[in-house]
Write a protein that holds these residues in place. Structure first.
Motif, PDB file in Angstrom:
ATOM      1  N   ILE A   1      70.056  64.094  22.155  1.00 27.32           N
ATOM      2  CA  ILE A   1      70.779  65.357  22.158  1.00 27.32           C
ATOM      3  C   ILE A   1      72.090  65.166  21.422  1.00 27.32           C
ATOM      4  CG2 ILE A   1      69.732  66.145  24.312  1.00 27.32           C
ATOM      5  CD1 ILE A   1      72.367  65.534  25.679  1.00 27.32           C
ATOM      6  N   ARG A   2      72.587  66.243  20.862  1.00 26.58           N
ATOM      7  CA  ARG A   2      73.852  66.193  20.149  1.00 26.58           C
ATOM      8  C   ARG A   2      74.980  66.214  21.161  1.00 26.58           C
ATOM      9  NH1 ARG A   2      77.981  69.295  18.298  1.00 26.58           N
ATOM     10  NH2 ARG A   2      77.262  71.152  19.373  1.00 26.58           N
ATOM     11  N   VAL A   3      75.891  65.301  21.015  1.00 20.30           N
ATOM     12  CA  VAL A   3      77.042  65.244  21.913  1.00 20.30           C
ATOM     13  C   VAL A   3      78.105  66.197  21.362  1.00 20.30           C
ATOM     14  CG1 VAL A   3      78.844  63.770  22.869  1.00 20.30           C
ATOM     15  CG2 VAL A   3      76.518  62.874  22.570  1.00 20.30           C
ATOM     16  N   PRO A   4      78.509  67.170  22.173  1.00 26.00           N
ATOM     17  CA  PRO A   4      79.504  68.125  21.689  1.00 26.00           C
ATOM     18  C   PRO A   4      80.882  67.473  21.586  1.00 26.00           C
ATOM     19  CG  PRO A   4      79.035  68.532  23.996  1.00 26.00           C
ATOM     20  CD  PRO A   4      78.087  67.461  23.544  1.00 26.00           C
ATOM     21  N   SER A   5      81.713  68.062  20.750  1.00 27.43           N
ATOM     22  CA  SER A   5      83.093  67.579  20.660  1.00 27.43           C
ATOM     23  C   SER A   5      83.801  67.903  21.977  1.00 27.43           C
ATOM     24  CB  SER A   5      83.815  68.262  19.497  1.00 27.43           C
ATOM     25  OG  SER A   5      83.988  69.636  19.791  1.00 27.43           O
ATOM     26  N   GLU A   6      84.949  67.299  22.183  1.00 26.99           N
ATOM     27  CA  GLU A   6      85.693  67.553  23.422  1.00 26.99           C
ATOM     28  C   GLU A   6      86.085  69.029  23.528  1.00 26.99           C
ATOM     29  OE1 GLU A   6      88.586  64.634  24.823  1.00 26.99           O
ATOM     30  OE2 GLU A   6      87.920  63.340  23.174  1.00 26.99           O
ATOM     31  N   GLU A   7      86.412  69.652  22.398  1.00 29.47           N
ATOM     32  CA  GLU A   7      86.777  71.070  22.403  1.00 29.47           C
ATOM     33  C   GLU A   7      85.582  71.933  22.804  1.00 29.47           C
ATOM     34  OE1 GLU A   7      87.307  69.112  19.555  1.00 29.47           O
ATOM     35  OE2 GLU A   7      89.332  68.622  20.208  1.00 29.47           O
ATOM     36  N   GLU A   8      84.402  71.617  22.250  1.00 28.19           N
ATOM     37  CA  GLU A   8      83.192  72.363  22.606  1.00 28.19           C
ATOM     38  C   GLU A   8      82.858  72.189  24.089  1.00 28.19           C
ATOM     39  OE1 GLU A   8      80.484  72.311  18.562  1.00 28.19           O
ATOM     40  OE2 GLU A   8      80.605  70.471  19.761  1.00 28.19           O
ATOM     41  N   GLU A   9      83.035  70.983  24.576  1.00 25.57           N
ATOM     42  CA  GLU A   9      82.745  70.722  25.985  1.00 25.57           C
ATOM     43  C   GLU A   9      83.691  71.502  26.894  1.00 25.57           C
ATOM     44  OE1 GLU A   9      81.577  66.861  28.702  1.00 25.57           O
ATOM     45  OE2 GLU A   9      82.571  66.541  26.786  1.00 25.57           O
ATOM     46  N   ARG A  10      84.969  71.537  26.527  1.00 23.40           N
ATOM     47  CA  ARG A  10      85.939  72.305  27.314  1.00 23.40           C
ATOM     48  C   ARG A  10      85.608  73.797  27.283  1.00 23.40           C
ATOM     49  NH1 ARG A  10      89.721  68.528  25.701  1.00 23.40           N
ATOM     50  NH2 ARG A  10      90.245  69.621  23.798  1.00 23.40           N
ATOM     51  N   ALA A  11      85.198  74.299  26.116  1.00 26.12           N
ATOM     52  CA  ALA A  11      84.867  75.722  25.987  1.00 26.12           C
ATOM     53  C   ALA A  11      83.656  76.088  26.846  1.00 26.12           C
ATOM     54  CB  ALA A  11      84.598  76.069  24.526  1.00 26.12           C
ATOM     55  N   ARG A  12      82.729  75.149  27.052  1.00 26.07           N
ATOM     56  CA  ARG A  12      81.540  75.410  27.873  1.00 26.07           C
ATOM     57  C   ARG A  12      81.854  75.359  29.365  1.00 26.07           C
ATOM     58  NH1 ARG A  12      77.007  71.292  25.515  1.00 26.07           N
ATOM     59  NH2 ARG A  12      76.698  72.237  23.485  1.00 26.07           N
ATOM     60  N   HIS A  13      82.912  74.688  29.729  1.00 25.93           N
ATOM     61  CA  HIS A  13      83.192  74.425  31.136  1.00 25.93           C
ATOM     62  C   HIS A  13      83.402  75.698  31.952  1.00 25.93           C
ATOM     63  CE1 HIS A  13      84.720  72.480  34.706  1.00 25.93           C
ATOM     64  NE2 HIS A  13      85.802  73.242  34.643  1.00 25.93           N
ATOM     65  N   TRP A  14      84.277  76.578  31.510  1.00 28.01           N
ATOM     66  CA  TRP A  14      84.620  77.747  32.313  1.00 28.01           C
ATOM     67  C   TRP A  14      83.455  78.705  32.515  1.00 28.01           C
ATOM     68  CZ3 TRP A  14      88.305  76.689  35.252  1.00 28.01           C
ATOM     69  CH2 TRP A  14      89.365  75.903  34.827  1.00 28.01           C
ATOM     70  N   PRO A  15      82.683  79.064  31.497  1.00 21.05           N
ATOM     71  CA  PRO A  15      81.534  79.951  31.753  1.00 21.05           C
ATOM     72  C   PRO A  15      80.507  79.323  32.697  1.00 21.05           C
ATOM     73  CG  PRO A  15      82.018  79.877  29.412  1.00 21.05           C
ATOM     74  CD  PRO A  15      82.880  78.847  30.059  1.00 21.05           C
ATOM     75  N   ARG A  16      80.289  78.017  32.581  1.00 26.61           N
ATOM     76  CA  ARG A  16      79.335  77.359  33.473  1.00 26.61           C
ATOM     77  C   ARG A  16      79.846  77.337  34.910  1.00 26.61           C
ATOM     78  NH1 ARG A  16      77.034  72.256  29.948  1.00 26.61           N
ATOM     79  NH2 ARG A  16      75.813  73.530  28.534  1.00 26.61           N
ATOM     80  N   GLN A  17      81.122  77.083  35.066  1.00 23.36           N
ATOM     81  CA  GLN A  17      81.683  77.066  36.411  1.00 23.36           C
ATOM     82  C   GLN A  17      81.605  78.459  37.028  1.00 23.36           C
ATOM     83  OE1 GLN A  17      85.806  75.876  36.779  1.00 23.36           O
ATOM     84  NE2 GLN A  17      85.387  74.977  38.779  1.00 23.36           N
ATOM     85  N   ARG A  18      81.862  79.479  36.237  1.00 24.26           N
ATOM     86  CA  ARG A  18      81.778  80.858  36.740  1.00 24.26           C
ATOM     87  C   ARG A  18      80.356  81.171  37.177  1.00 24.26           C
ATOM     88  NH1 ARG A  18      80.465  85.947  35.606  1.00 24.26           N
ATOM     89  NH2 ARG A  18      81.866  87.613  36.271  1.00 24.26           N
ATOM     90  N   GLU A  19      79.343  80.770  36.372  1.00 23.50           N
ATOM     91  CA  GLU A  19      77.944  80.998  36.733  1.00 23.50           C
ATOM     92  C   GLU A  19      77.603  80.322  38.059  1.00 23.50           C
ATOM     93  OE1 GLU A  19      75.361  79.747  33.566  1.00 23.50           O
ATOM     94  OE2 GLU A  19      76.404  81.001  32.104  1.00 23.50           O
TER      95      GLU A  19
END
Length: 114
Positions: A81-99
């Motif tokens: 799998i492609r490892v996302p950059s730290e910025e991409e990972e941070r951007a994914r964090h909040w929507p996933r936590q909300r879900e």
């Protein structure tokens, strides 16, 4: 992580494989920064013989065998799998936590109605 640094300092080439999980990709970044070759794969069922026995030593042995075959040129052994950059990972964090919070709230509401 200290074991990898020790091996690298001794001049060894270190290859690491692990399954993606909910803890992010910090381990991958540390290993690569230290000089190790690291691949992250999609989670998969490693009990090919369907023995029903799930242990970490068996999983580790199977991952090592798959990595060995992959390094020998059989690129179909591992689903990288492609490892996302730290910025991409941070951007994914909040929507996933909300879900997760929405799911937990709905579950609690359903239990309250029961």
């Amino acid at each position: 992580m200290p074991w990898a640094r020790t091996l690298l300092a001794a001049g060894h080439e270190v290859h690491v494989v692990y399954e993606a999980c909910g803890f992010g990709f910090g381990l991958y970044r540390e290993l690569v920064a230290a000089g190790a070759h690291c691949v992250v794969i999609a989670p998969r069922k490693l009990d090919e013989r369907r023995t029903g026995v799930k242990t970490d030593p068996r999983d580790a042995a199977m991952l090592c065998q798959l990595l060995s075959r992959y390094l020998d040129g059989n690129t179909h052994e591992l689903a990288l799998i492609r490892v996302p950059s730290e910025e991409e990972e941070r951007a994914r964090h909040w929507p996933r936590q909300r879900e997760q919070l929405v799911r937990a709230r709905k579950k609690l509401q359903a239990q309250g109605r029961g």
